[in-house]
Design an enzyme around this catalytic site. Structure first.
Site, PDB file in Angstrom:
ATOM      1  N   ARG A 227     -56.768  63.736 -11.326  1.00  0.00           N
ATOM      2  CA  ARG A 227     -57.483  63.865 -10.060  1.00  0.00           C
ATOM      3  C   ARG A 227     -58.262  65.186 -10.068  1.00  0.00           C
ATOM      4  NH1 ARG A 227     -56.712  59.200  -9.701  1.00  0.00           N
ATOM      5  NH2 ARG A 227     -55.483  58.066  -8.155  1.00  0.00           N
ATOM      6  N   HIS A 275     -65.004  58.778 -13.011  1.00  0.00           N
ATOM      7  CA  HIS A 275     -63.692  58.183 -12.707  1.00  0.00           C
ATOM      8  C   HIS A 275     -63.577  56.770 -13.312  1.00  0.00           C
ATOM      9  CE1 HIS A 275     -60.152  58.598  -9.732  1.00  0.00           C
ATOM     10  NE2 HIS A 275     -59.836  57.759 -10.688  1.00  0.00           N
TER      11      HIS A 275
HETATM   12  P1  NAP Z   1     -46.138  58.694 -13.272  1.00  0.00           P
HETATM   13  O1  NAP Z   1     -45.577  57.619 -14.138  1.00  0.00           O
HETATM   14  O2  NAP Z   1     -45.617  58.854 -11.904  1.00  0.00           O
HETATM   15  O3  NAP Z   1     -45.971  60.054 -14.084  1.00  0.00           O
HETATM   16  C1  NAP Z   1     -46.204  61.283 -13.502  1.00  0.00           C
HETATM   17  C2  NAP Z   1     -45.713  62.375 -14.445  1.00  0.00           C
HETATM   18  O4  NAP Z   1     -46.058  63.649 -13.863  1.00  0.00           O
HETATM   19  C3  NAP Z   1     -44.195  62.353 -14.632  1.00  0.00           C
HETATM   20  O5  NAP Z   1     -43.874  62.705 -15.951  1.00  0.00           O
HETATM   21  C4  NAP Z   1     -43.731  63.450 -13.657  1.00  0.00           C
HETATM   22  O6  NAP Z   1     -42.522  64.110 -14.032  1.00  0.00           O
HETATM   23  C5  NAP Z   1     -44.873  64.439 -13.775  1.00  0.00           C
HETATM   24  N1  NAP Z   1     -44.912  65.328 -12.605  1.00  0.00           N
HETATM   25  C6  NAP Z   1     -45.118  64.994 -11.310  1.00  0.00           C
HETATM   26  N2  NAP Z   1     -45.058  66.092 -10.524  1.00  0.00           N
HETATM   27  C7  NAP Z   1     -44.807  67.124 -11.348  1.00  0.00           C
HETATM   28  C8  NAP Z   1     -44.617  68.513 -11.149  1.00  0.00           C
HETATM   29  N3  NAP Z   1     -44.682  69.061  -9.925  1.00  0.00           N
HETATM   30  N4  NAP Z   1     -44.355  69.291 -12.217  1.00  0.00           N
HETATM   31  C9  NAP Z   1     -44.265  68.754 -13.456  1.00  0.00           C
HETATM   32  N5  NAP Z   1     -44.443  67.426 -13.727  1.00  0.00           N
HETATM   33  C10 NAP Z   1     -44.704  66.635 -12.677  1.00  0.00           C
HETATM   34  O7  NAP Z   1     -47.725  58.524 -13.136  1.00  0.00           O
HETATM   35  P2  NAP Z   1     -48.731  57.733 -14.108  1.00  0.00           P
HETATM   36  O8  NAP Z   1     -48.667  56.280 -13.864  1.00  0.00           O
HETATM   37  O9  NAP Z   1     -48.501  58.232 -15.495  1.00  0.00           O
HETATM   38  O10 NAP Z   1     -50.129  58.257 -13.545  1.00  0.00           O
HETATM   39  C11 NAP Z   1     -50.456  59.625 -13.536  1.00  0.00           C
HETATM   40  C12 NAP Z   1     -51.744  59.863 -12.790  1.00  0.00           C
HETATM   41  O11 NAP Z   1     -52.867  59.455 -13.583  1.00  0.00           O
HETATM   42  C13 NAP Z   1     -51.937  59.082 -11.499  1.00  0.00           C
HETATM   43  O12 NAP Z   1     -51.186  59.646 -10.437  1.00  0.00           O
HETATM   44  C14 NAP Z   1     -53.428  59.209 -11.291  1.00  0.00           C
HETATM   45  O13 NAP Z   1     -53.693  60.407 -10.582  1.00  0.00           O
HETATM   46  C15 NAP Z   1     -53.981  59.318 -12.712  1.00  0.00           C
HETATM   47  N6  NAP Z   1     -54.772  58.141 -13.100  1.00  0.00           N
HETATM   48  C16 NAP Z   1     -56.099  58.310 -13.330  1.00  0.00           C
HETATM   49  C17 NAP Z   1     -56.859  57.236 -13.737  1.00  0.00           C
HETATM   50  C18 NAP Z   1     -58.329  57.401 -14.036  1.00  0.00           C
HETATM   51  O14 NAP Z   1     -59.031  56.411 -14.178  1.00  0.00           O
HETATM   52  N7  NAP Z   1     -58.819  58.605 -14.165  1.00  0.00           N
HETATM   53  C19 NAP Z   1     -56.262  55.968 -13.883  1.00  0.00           C
HETATM   54  C20 NAP Z   1     -54.913  55.841 -13.645  1.00  0.00           C
HETATM   55  C21 NAP Z   1     -54.156  56.929 -13.245  1.00  0.00           C
HETATM   56  P3  NAP Z   1     -41.129  63.321 -14.058  1.00  0.00           P
HETATM   57  O15 NAP Z   1     -41.251  62.368 -15.232  1.00  0.00           O
HETATM   58  O16 NAP Z   1     -40.113  64.361 -14.299  1.00  0.00           O
HETATM   59  O17 NAP Z   1     -41.011  62.614 -12.735  1.00  0.00           O
HETATM   60  C1  GLV Z   2     -56.957  55.541 -10.748  1.00  0.00           C
HETATM   61  O1  GLV Z   2     -57.458  56.603 -10.627  1.00  0.00           O
HETATM   62  C2  GLV Z   2     -55.556  55.271 -10.545  1.00  0.00           C
HETATM   63  O2  GLV Z   2     -54.846  56.122  -9.981  1.00  0.00           O
HETATM   64  O3  GLV Z   2     -55.130  54.157 -10.912  1.00  0.00           O
END
Ligand code: NAP
Ligand code: GLV
Length: 312
Positions: A227, A275
């Site tokens: 983000r 994005h």
């Molecule tokens: P997720 O499975 O919830 O993983 C989040 C990771 O971040 C976990 O390892 C978590 O730690 C860690 N985390 C959260 N808060 C933290 C903190 N304060 N300090 C240290 N580590 C922290 O999420 P995801 O599915 O991988 O997605 C991640 C993000 O990618 C989404 O929230 C979104 O913003 C972004 N995204 C972007 C796109 C795009 O097109 N650009 C597409 C999809 C997603 P723990 O494992 O210990 O809980």
């Molecule tokens: C896209 O940015 C997502 O969070 O899936």
């Protein structure tokens, strides 16, 4: 009993058809076409960044489903019902796309494409030795969750040395893992490329700030596919000017869309994409949400449940 979804573009009809194939017995409404009675009958809501009045009259919801992995837009919604379970997409095809995106950025820096780009602008044929092997390149991933782990594995399989950072301690094969605030300095030490794949929460807002950037080696490359608000833009521009950062690949910005004349648009060391690193894959997303609705109907626990206190 019905499902109500919000779609801001022309894909609404396709969303409805795909959902109906998965859930043939449930009435499915596009929010734009609903009246008070249909809103009252809605048991499940599906949305990502819905308008302010989206939840008005949705008084009988049993669950809300995000059409994205990140739920920051929904958690910021002024009338998100506080007690209704909120579930997010887990991967649904995005992780592989983001792994490709990150690999592109890592290669851009490791194989000096940024350097050759600047030389091309000067019409200079500079073939001096710039060889750096993947095995001698360290990539650090902030956020080793559903997506971060897939990205890490892709990089390891391409011979990169990978470090990961997340809130809780984990063991991931082939990855040098660091956890929590106390693990952050060790994680940041000696990276060639820093990748952000964190959720946007009160704890991670502005995490890539002046203090964090100062802990990086000079000439680190930054990739942000999470983000825009994870990054303090003024600190980013300063780090690019000082050479602390050699460049950045940004899929997300603050604000989005990036306004005309914003200095990031024209910075020679910055690559911007709108994005698109990991777009929602409609079929897999609909399948995942439909499977969760079936779980709810059967009285089973939902997958991808968001912890509203920690914000992801
Ligand atoms: P997720 O499975 O919830 O993983 C989040 C990771 O971040 C976990 O390892 C978590 O730690 C860690 N985390 C959260 N808060 C933290 C903190 N304060 N300090 C240290 N580590 C922290 O999420 P995801 O599915 O991988 O997605 C991640 C993000 O990618 C989404 O929230 C979104 O913003 C972004 N995204 C972007 C796109 C795009 O097109 N650009 C597409 C999809 C997603 P723990 O494992 O210990 O809980
Ligand atoms: C896209 O940015 C997502 O969070 O899936």
């Amino acid at each position: 009993m019905a499902i109500i979804f919000f779609s801001s573009d022309a894909s609404g009809e396709q969303v409805r058809k795909n959902l109906q194939t998965e859930l043939p017995d449930l009435p499915i409404w596009n929010w734009q076409e609903t009246d008070t009675a249909t809103r009252q009958s809605a048991r499940y809501a599906i949305a990502w960044n819905p308008p302010e009045d989206f939840f008005d009259g949705l008084d009988n919801l049993q669950a809300i489903f995000s059409v994205a992995a990140g739920v920051d837009h929904l958690l910021d919604h002024p009338s998100l019902p506080p007690e209704v379970p909120l579930a997010r997409l887990e991967d649904a095809g995005m992780a592989d796309k983001i792994a490709e995106y990150v690999l592109y950025g890592v290669l851009h820096a490791q194989r000096s494409f940024d350097h050759y780009r600047s030389k091309q602008a000067l019409q200079e044929w500079d073939n001096s030795d710039r060889e750096v092997h993947a095995a001698d390149t360290t990539v650090g991933i902030l956020g080793l969750g559903t997506i971060g782990r897939v990205v890490a594995k892709r990089l390891v399989s391409n011979n990169y040395h990978v470090k990961g950072w997340s809130r809780s301690q984990k063991t991931v094969e082939g990855i040098d893992f660091h956890a929590g605030t106390e693990g952050l300095p060790g994680f940041l030490d000696n990276l060639d490329t820093l990748v952000c794949l964190l959720p946007l929460t009160p704890d991670t807002h502005g995490i890539i700030n002046k203090q964090l950037l100062e802990q990086l080696a000079n000439g680190t490359f930054l990739i942000n596919a999470a983000r825009g608000k994870h990054v303090d833009t003024a600190a980013l521009l300063e780090a690019l000017e000082s050479g602390k950062l050699r460049g950045a690949l940004l899929d997300v910005t603050d604000p989005e869309p990036l306004p005309g004349n914003h200095p990031l648009w024209s910075h020679p060391a910055v690559l911007i994409t709108p994005h698109v690193a990991g777009p929602t894959q409609m079929q897999e997303s609909v399948r995942q949400i439909a499977a969760n609705i079936k779980r709810a109907e059967a009285g089973s626990e939902l997958t991808g449940l968001v912890d509203r206190v920690r914000g992801y």
